[in-house]
Design a protein around this motif. Sequence first.
Motif, PDB file in Angstrom:
ATOM      1  N   UNK A  64      39.579  31.465  48.767  1.00 35.27           N
ATOM      2  CA  UNK A  64      40.404  30.459  47.837  1.00 35.27           C
ATOM      3  C   UNK A  64      40.552  30.924  45.900  1.00 35.27           C
ATOM      4  N   UNK A  65      39.580  31.535  46.302  1.00 35.01           N
ATOM      5  CA  UNK A  65      38.712  31.579  44.808  1.00 35.01           C
ATOM      6  C   UNK A  65      38.772  33.199  44.008  1.00 35.01           C
ATOM      7  N   UNK A  66      39.429  33.784  43.185  1.00 37.26           N
ATOM      8  CA  UNK A  66      38.847  34.880  42.782  1.00 37.26           C
ATOM      9  C   UNK A  66      38.069  35.200  42.838  1.00 37.26           C
ATOM     10  N   UNK A  67      37.278  36.498  42.195  1.00 38.18           N
ATOM     11  CA  UNK A  67      36.190  36.888  42.536  1.00 38.18           C
ATOM     12  C   UNK A  67      36.163  37.413  40.978  1.00 38.18           C
ATOM     13  N   UNK A  98      42.803  40.501  41.142  1.00 38.25           N
ATOM     14  CA  UNK A  98      43.402  39.966  38.764  1.00 38.25           C
ATOM     15  C   UNK A  98      44.279  40.608  38.560  1.00 38.25           C
ATOM     16  N   UNK A  99      44.502  41.905  39.209  1.00 38.83           N
ATOM     17  CA  UNK A  99      45.925  42.672  38.561  1.00 38.83           C
ATOM     18  C   UNK A  99      47.054  42.080  38.840  1.00 38.83           C
ATOM     19  N   UNK A 100      47.037  41.495  40.353  1.00 40.98           N
ATOM     20  CA  UNK A 100      48.255  41.066  40.152  1.00 40.98           C
ATOM     21  C   UNK A 100      48.999  39.054  40.116  1.00 40.98           C
ATOM     22  N   UNK A 101      47.811  38.931  39.479  1.00 37.59           N
ATOM     23  CA  UNK A 101      48.166  37.476  38.989  1.00 37.59           C
ATOM     24  C   UNK A 101      49.169  37.489  37.829  1.00 37.59           C
ATOM     25  N   UNK A 102      49.738  36.250  38.135  1.00 37.81           N
ATOM     26  CA  UNK A 102      51.097  35.872  36.387  1.00 37.81           C
ATOM     27  C   UNK A 102      51.357  34.614  36.427  1.00 37.81           C
ATOM     28  N   UNK A 103      51.867  33.753  36.002  1.00 33.84           N
ATOM     29  CA  UNK A 103      51.677  32.570  35.124  1.00 33.84           C
ATOM     30  C   UNK A 103      51.712  31.497  36.716  1.00 33.84           C
TER      31      UNK A 103
END
Length: 341
Positions: free
Chosen positions: A197-200, A283-288
């Motif tokens: 559930x968490x990003x590294x 992380x590079x695929x995240x957005x608002x």
Amino acid sequence: MALRFARLLLPTGAAAFKAGSHVRTAGIHTCTVRNLKYGWLAFVLGERTTARFKQNSKIFCVDGNLASGKGALAQKLADRLGMLYMPEADTHYLDIMTKEPTPLDTAYNGKCSLERFYMEPKDKDGNSYRLQSWMYLMRLLQYSDAIEHLLTTGQGVVLERSPFSDMVFLEAMFSQGYIRKECVDHYNEIKSISLCEFLPPHLVIYVDSPAEEVQKKLKASEKPYLHNVPLSYLKSIETVYKKTFLPKISEEAEVLSYDVTQIQDVEKVAEDIEYLKFEKGPWVDQDDVTYHHMRVLVEDKQRVANMTCIPRYLPEVTIGAHEFDRDYYSFKSGKIPLDIS
């Protein structure tokens, strides 16, 4: 197992903790008297995370063996880069979250003891795995605090270790015969349903200190319970770091490795970080939108804690209903259970 969450279930515990400073969100009035909790309405009204992000709006984790110097490096690096430094979580991290004036008894902090682990690692009452299980929860809660701080303020965070590297100690314990195979299975099941559930972290910095040197530092420590830590245990930690954790985490995060002499030059470490492109990992695929859902998750500490509670019987960590009831009301009344040593 349920006892570990009793304090989070108390209204004062869940409401007392608020990570970071008070932030004005979406033009809605917030203040120290009446602070509005972030939610979907704030997002609809214009609250956005990416607008706050800068170059160092990231999560860095500094890892290494015991007494490797990782703490000093993490603090200096955070100061150098203008990031928030969060020292390694200990068994009393929950006391910090609930703003206890003094650390509470171990009866309310996992029923485990770090000192007893180093003195009697094969204690038959299950202290070793209770400690490991509790520390995973503490690191998970601290990591959620770090992500919450990052998303609400835009300031990056430098941590000592994380729930992602917590497995290093589990495997080292098992290799030394400190815990049973059933404990490993229990831990891996909890990890599989919670860590996903968490990003590294964006970056893991590994401080490579030989186990022999680590043991010398421990023997010179002012803490007597560290004087007799077996060399085989320290070597197991080093081996798991190098052969399991670092190769695995390098698939999702940047990794830098230094020996104990190289970490003295913080400017060189900071320079190496500046050359990293941070182009791999989720992380590079995240957005608002995804940041919104992540922020809702990490601000709900009870939800985070519940991820580590599964309906499995394991003598080391399972407690009965009567014991839970007794400890819950003893906590509310301020009286420590008489049979808790």
